[in-house]
Scaffold this motif. Structure first.
Motif, PDB file in Angstrom:
ATOM      1  N   TRP A 107      -1.352  -6.940 -67.900  1.00  0.00           N
ATOM      2  CA  TRP A 107      -0.591  -6.476 -66.725  1.00  0.00           C
ATOM      3  C   TRP A 107      -0.613  -4.979 -66.509  1.00  0.00           C
ATOM      4  O   TRP A 107      -0.363  -4.511 -65.383  1.00  0.00           O
ATOM      5  CB  TRP A 107       0.848  -7.001 -66.775  1.00  0.00           C
ATOM      6  N   ASP A 108      -0.875  -4.182 -67.560  1.00  0.00           N
ATOM      7  CA  ASP A 108      -0.919  -2.721 -67.350  1.00  0.00           C
ATOM      8  C   ASP A 108      -1.847  -2.326 -66.191  1.00  0.00           C
ATOM      9  O   ASP A 108      -1.485  -1.460 -65.392  1.00  0.00           O
ATOM     10  CB  ASP A 108      -1.343  -1.995 -68.642  1.00  0.00           C
ATOM     11  N   ARG A 157       0.106  -3.164 -62.700  1.00  0.00           N
ATOM     12  CA  ARG A 157       1.562  -2.943 -62.694  1.00  0.00           C
ATOM     13  C   ARG A 157       2.129  -2.946 -61.276  1.00  0.00           C
ATOM     14  O   ARG A 157       3.279  -3.331 -61.074  1.00  0.00           O
ATOM     15  CB  ARG A 157       1.945  -1.678 -63.445  1.00  0.00           C
ATOM     16  N   SER A 165       5.170  -5.292 -60.127  1.00  0.00           N
ATOM     17  CA  SER A 165       6.348  -4.647 -59.556  1.00  0.00           C
ATOM     18  C   SER A 165       6.689  -5.219 -58.176  1.00  0.00           C
ATOM     19  O   SER A 165       7.850  -5.513 -57.879  1.00  0.00           O
ATOM     20  CB  SER A 165       6.068  -3.148 -59.463  1.00  0.00           C
ATOM     21  N   TYR A 209       7.144  -1.340 -65.679  1.00  0.00           N
ATOM     22  CA  TYR A 209       6.384  -1.457 -64.429  1.00  0.00           C
ATOM     23  C   TYR A 209       7.238  -1.237 -63.183  1.00  0.00           C
ATOM     24  O   TYR A 209       6.765  -0.664 -62.207  1.00  0.00           O
ATOM     25  CB  TYR A 209       5.749  -2.848 -64.316  1.00  0.00           C
ATOM     26  N   GLN A 266       9.950   2.004 -64.015  1.00  0.00           N
ATOM     27  CA  GLN A 266       9.143   3.050 -64.657  1.00  0.00           C
ATOM     28  C   GLN A 266       9.989   4.092 -65.380  1.00  0.00           C
ATOM     29  O   GLN A 266       9.914   5.286 -65.091  1.00  0.00           O
ATOM     30  CB  GLN A 266       8.219   3.698 -63.617  1.00  0.00           C
TER      31      GLN A 266
END
Lengths: 199, 199
Positions: free
Chosen positions: A102-103, A106, A110, A166, A169
């Protein structure tokens, strides 16, 4: 595919049309009745196809749910890889797999999360996914008592961490190296995986 | 108080007016510049009062932030009670205190949470509260390395659990007894409190 499909109309003959008709029918049914309230048979009827075609394209109902969401990451494949080696060290594998997947996406996470939260809808696709793929799969692997509560609490750890990393932040969770999150948060998650039957 | 205050106007003489003027000025400054970017002196100037009056009414800047939010639960008092006995068993105290305080106000929590998530604003009051009261206070008590990351991950556990219990109301987390959540989730949170310096 730009073909717009009318509810219940039998689809045209080609495979892409039938696949799209199934996804449209599934989205409508899952939104209206939820995952457990929707049968594969009802979706097939709505899409005007034989139920065996759904299994052919999407495997099972969870696979169909995931397909309706058009995610950049397939959570069924990811979690299958995580649980196949059993509960030992599973938290670290779950976290590393989740973050690595998922990085790079993001923004998608989100956006999906904000949509889910603003909808105030317990049938929101992301919540169905959390229950029917994440929690359900974790429950299969957990041993001992309180498996459903523990699986849901593991999901809450993952969701909380992803919210801070995400969605809102918040540093330092937002920019910590994956390995630092795995090293510190993994053992905290493993406690819920290992919780003894007689606690 | 129904008196509407104009920004920067010196307040009328009575105490309730001065208190309201300080809160109005603080809300505006915290929203525009964030918690750490706002000085008590700037708030006092905006409200047209002496800075010592802010300390008199609200204690410190965190106390002022909490007062601007008009919460049904005072998180500063709650967390002070949790940390005063130190890190041993702190996770269970933190969870039990949080759940006992917020279970009767789950609608308020849920509404505040949804507003925060839809705002896409890193200066949202709830996020400032999470950072400046919850994470900051936890950091003071944690020992060893990575204190800020660990404190923020503890906050993410709390936020994730509260999201499932209050906001999306996913069973069985939504309706589990407080003592069951404390018993199962407490040890998972305590891992982050206890994480050794040399890990």
């Amino acid at each position: 595919m730009t073909v717009k499909r009318t509810r219940g109309r039998p689809p045209a003959g080609d495979a892409a049309d039938r696949r799209a008709a199934i996804l449209d029918a599934a989205r409508a049914k899952f939104a209206a009745q939820g995952f457990s309230g929707t049968s594969m048979r009802a979706i097939a009827r709505e899409a005007g196809v034989d139920v065996s075609l759904i299994s052919h394209y999407f495997g099972d109902k969870a696979g169909l749910l995931v397909a309706t969401m058009e995610l950049p990451v397939n959570p069924i494949e990811k979690i299958a890889g995580v649980i196949e080696d059993g509960p030992d060290g599973m938290a670290e594998r779950l976290l590393r797999t989740f973050l690595t997947a998922w990085d790079p996406h993001r923004d998608v996470f989100s956006s999906m999360y904000r949509t889910t939260m603003s909808a105030q809808d317990s049938q929101a696709p992301m919540l169905q996914l959390a229950r029917e793929v994440l929690v359900s799969t974790l429950m299969e692997v957990l041993e001992g008592d309180d498996r459903e509560l523990r699986a849901t609490l593991i999901a809450s750890q993952l969701i909380g961490m992803a919210t801070l990393r995400y969605v809102v932040q918040m540093p330092p969770v937002a920019d910590a190296a994956i390995e630092d999150v795995v090293r510190l948060y993994g053992p905290a998650m493993q406690v819920l995986i290992d919780a003894a039957a007689d606690r």
